[in-house]
Design an enzyme around this catalytic site. Structure first.
Site, PDB file in Angstrom:
ATOM      1  N   ARG A  20       1.330  -1.387   0.114  1.00  0.00           N
ATOM      2  CA  ARG A  20      -0.054  -0.070  -0.155  1.00  0.00           C
ATOM      3  C   ARG A  20       0.618   0.985  -0.156  1.00  0.00           C
ATOM      4  O   ARG A  20       0.436   2.403  -0.748  1.00  0.00           O
ATOM      5  CB  ARG A  20      -0.940  -0.443   1.335  1.00  0.00           C
ATOM      6  CG  ARG A  20      -2.084   1.577   1.194  1.00  0.00           C
ATOM      7  CD  ARG A  20      -3.237   0.939   2.865  1.00  0.00           C
ATOM      8  NE  ARG A  20      -2.605   0.182   3.498  1.00  0.00           N
ATOM      9  CZ  ARG A  20      -2.692   0.670   4.789  1.00  0.00           C
ATOM     10  NH1 ARG A  20      -2.316   2.377   4.839  1.00  0.00           N
ATOM     11  NH2 ARG A  20      -1.764   0.007   5.561  1.00  0.00           N
TER      12      ARG A  20
ATOM     13  N   TYR B 184     -15.521  15.964 -18.153  1.00  0.00           N
ATOM     14  CA  TYR B 184     -16.014  14.173 -17.933  1.00  0.00           C
ATOM     15  C   TYR B 184     -16.959  14.298 -16.239  1.00  0.00           C
ATOM     16  O   TYR B 184     -17.405  14.467 -15.537  1.00  0.00           O
ATOM     17  CB  TYR B 184     -15.121  13.101 -17.852  1.00  0.00           C
ATOM     18  CG  TYR B 184     -15.890  12.156 -17.483  1.00  0.00           C
ATOM     19  CD1 TYR B 184     -16.438  11.423 -18.463  1.00  0.00           C
ATOM     20  CD2 TYR B 184     -14.671  11.548 -15.988  1.00  0.00           C
ATOM     21  CE1 TYR B 184     -16.357   9.719 -17.999  1.00  0.00           C
ATOM     22  CE2 TYR B 184     -14.952   9.836 -16.279  1.00  0.00           C
ATOM     23  CZ  TYR B 184     -16.120   8.993 -17.196  1.00  0.00           C
ATOM     24  OH  TYR B 184     -16.305   7.631 -16.823  1.00  0.00           O
TER      25      TYR B 184
ATOM     26  N   ASP C 150      -6.631  17.633 -15.459  1.00  0.00           N
ATOM     27  CA  ASP C 150      -6.920  16.305 -16.273  1.00  0.00           C
ATOM     28  C   ASP C 150      -6.608  16.495 -18.074  1.00  0.00           C
ATOM     29  O   ASP C 150      -7.154  16.668 -18.664  1.00  0.00           O
ATOM     30  CB  ASP C 150      -8.390  15.694 -16.367  1.00  0.00           C
ATOM     31  CG  ASP C 150      -8.522  14.191 -17.117  1.00  0.00           C
ATOM     32  OD1 ASP C 150      -7.727  13.897 -17.294  1.00  0.00           O
ATOM     33  OD2 ASP C 150      -9.892  14.058 -15.916  1.00  0.00           O
TER      34      ASP C 150
ATOM     35  N   LYS D 173      -7.058   4.896 -20.641  1.00  0.00           N
ATOM     36  CA  LYS D 173      -7.011   5.242 -21.527  1.00  0.00           C
ATOM     37  C   LYS D 173      -5.976   5.491 -22.198  1.00  0.00           C
ATOM     38  O   LYS D 173      -5.446   4.342 -22.871  1.00  0.00           O
ATOM     39  CB  LYS D 173      -7.796   6.676 -21.645  1.00  0.00           C
ATOM     40  CG  LYS D 173      -8.474   7.113 -20.407  1.00  0.00           C
ATOM     41  CD  LYS D 173      -9.830   6.115 -21.543  1.00  0.00           C
ATOM     42  CE  LYS D 173     -11.045   5.853 -20.417  1.00  0.00           C
ATOM     43  NZ  LYS D 173     -11.264   6.255 -19.265  1.00  0.00           N
TER      44      LYS D 173
HETATM   45  C1  LIG Z   1     -11.378  12.869 -19.168  1.00  0.00           C
HETATM   46  C2  LIG Z   1     -11.142  11.411 -18.425  1.00  0.00           C
HETATM   47  N1  LIG Z   1     -11.355  11.792 -17.143  1.00  0.00           N
HETATM   48  C3  LIG Z   1     -11.144  10.491 -16.445  1.00  0.00           C
HETATM   49  C4  LIG Z   1     -11.462   9.876 -16.209  1.00  0.00           C
HETATM   50  C5  LIG Z   1     -11.739   8.277 -15.091  1.00  0.00           C
HETATM   51  O1  LIG Z   1     -11.268   7.627 -15.588  1.00  0.00           O
HETATM   52  P1  LIG Z   1     -11.637   5.889 -14.760  1.00  0.00           P
HETATM   53  O2  LIG Z   1     -13.124   5.445 -15.756  1.00  0.00           O
HETATM   54  O3  LIG Z   1      -9.714   5.093 -15.450  1.00  0.00           O
HETATM   55  O4  LIG Z   1     -11.045   6.208 -13.789  1.00  0.00           O
HETATM   56  C6  LIG Z   1     -12.589   9.659 -17.524  1.00  0.00           C
HETATM   57  C7  LIG Z   1     -13.141   8.468 -18.074  1.00  0.00           C
HETATM   58  O5  LIG Z   1     -13.392   7.752 -19.127  1.00  0.00           O
HETATM   59  C8  LIG Z   1     -12.432  10.348 -18.309  1.00  0.00           C
HETATM   60  O6  LIG Z   1     -12.926  10.705 -20.102  1.00  0.00           O
END
Ligand SMILES: Cc1ncc(COP(=O)(O)O)c(C=O)c1O
Length: 402
Positions: A61, A115, A188, A213
């Site tokens: 952890r 998102y 992000d 992604k």
């Molecule tokens: C721009 C963006 N940030 C964060 C996330 C969240 O990622 P995760 O699904 O790996 O938790 C996504 C998921 O589609 C996303 O498109």
């Protein structure tokens, strides 16, 4: 392990083979370390590792050699002091918000078109736990500055290329606004990846990825990464030790393997996306295409200034002329090669319907305010031959009208 005390078969089953010291050899790529804890010759040595006087690992952890290798490459790609590998992009966003607010005002100013699950995290998790949340449009810099000066947030949250309308805010100017009001900037960077933009170089304190992604890139990992500067790194790791949102070593290995081809994949995917977007623009069944390379894009100046020439990301969103949910379903059901799936950034081309998927949790009115209409689809362009991607879109667009 002292061999002479291992006598019985039950004991052998538990101890034999393990805890061998690695010799002088160095594996050329990082192995998957699945151990949850680590063994030292003496308690004194373990104590030194716990207190960080000696390098080493004690408990998964806290850290793990496979994760450390992934964190090192992520920090190197984005010019960060260090990184934290998390179990998902949402876990990475959550811990970044907690770290950013730990010794700042408990208020968050977020970009207004992001998102859907991030909106839910802010409204359903952060706000009920005492953080004030506001939204503003970061592409309207003067209005955003005014909102920041009035609200005085402890942190500002932004997406590099927004999901799903692909807006690109002037991150460097937002970083100046954040600095001016004493806020940390969290970006992000999932849609852009470090190949296109590196938020810490432009003044952000935290760069966050859904590693699920582009970084992992093959549709077989759920993971997240936070990259941060020297000032915020120890705080982030301390929080992680308490909360434990860490990535498993197998996913870490897959993500690291994915990152090795990220530059090649992004080059190909960005080039394919440019071709697909320009083809869609002239298709009679398409009402509007959202793509950062479009000269008429509302953020065209920022895009030219911030993104490398020819690399505008590999996401293309578009609206189908005269379509509602039913026609969108018919169109997407007709796709033969393009995968109808809720993700993005993989080697294969994928399509998602935001109203049903990424932004499902928001009310129709909230979606409408964000500009997400019921005829909007989002395409993540893959590495296939671009002719095959276009061919599939073409036949599905014709099938929609039959
Ligand atoms: C721009 C963006 N940030 C964060 C996330 C969240 O990622 P995760 O699904 O790996 O938790 C996504 C998921 O589609 C996303 O498109």
């Amino acid at each position: 392990m002292e061999e002479e005390v291992i006598v019985k078969i039950q004991t052998k089953a538990v101890h034999c083979g393990d805890r061998r010291k690695t010799g002088a050899h160095v594996p050329a790529t990082t192995p998957i370390y699945t151990a949850s804890s680590y063994f030292y010759d003496s308690m004194e040595e373990l104590d030194r590792v716990f207190s960080q006087e000696s390098e080493g690992y004690c408990y998964a952890r806290y850290d793990n050699p496979t994760n450390s290798a992934l964190e090192a490459v992520a920090a190197a790609l984005e010019g960060g002091h260090g990184a934290l590998a998390c179990g998902s992009g949402m876990a990475a966003l959550h811990i970044s918000l907690l770290a950013a607010l730990a010794d700042r005002r408990r208020s968050i100013l977020a970009a207004n078109a992001i998102y859907g699950a991030t909106v839910s995290l802010l409204m359903n998790v952060m706000e009920p736990s005492g953080a004030a949340v506001r939204f503003a449009d970061p592409c309207d810099v003067d209005a955003f500055r005014q909102a920041a000066e009035e609200f005085k947030p402890g942190c500002i949250l932004l997406e590099t290329i927004s999901n799903p309308l692909l807006r690109v805010a002037p991150m460097d100017r937002i970083a100046e606004i954040a600095k001016g009001v004493g806020a940390a900037l969290i970006v992000d960077n999932t849609f852009a990846t470090p190949m296109l933009i590196r938020p810490l170089e432009l003044g952000a304190q935290f760069s966050v990825h859904s590693a699920t992604k582009y970084l992992a890139g093959h549709g077989d990992v759920l993971g997240g990464l936070v990259i941060t500067d020297a000032e915020n790194y120890e705080g982030l790791r301390a929080l992680s030790r308490s909360i434990g949102p860490v990535l498993g070593p197998f996913e870490s290995y897959l993500t690291m393997r994915g990152i090795k081809t990220l530059a090649l994949r992004m080059e190909r995917q960005c080039a394919n996306a440019c071709r697909v977007a320009s083809w869609l623009t002239s298709h009679p069944a398409v009402e509007r295409v959202y793509f950062p390379a479009d000269p008429a894009h509302p953020d065209a100046n920022e895009i030219r200034r911030l993104l490398p020439a020819g690399q505008y990301g590999a996401m293309v969103s578009f609206e189908l002329k005269g379509a509602g949910r039913e026609e969108v379903f018919r169109f997407m059901n007709a796709l033969r090669m393009i995968v109808r799936a809720t993700s993005l950034g993989d080697v294969h081309t994928m399509m998602l319907y935001p109203a049903m998927s990424s932004h499902r949790e928001l009310s129709p009115r909230h979606r409408e305010r964000m500009g997400i209409r019921d005829n909007l689809v989002r395409l993540s362009v893959g590495i296939e031959a671009v002719e095959d991607i276009i061919e599939d879109l073409d036949q599905a667009l014709s099938a929609r009208d039959q």
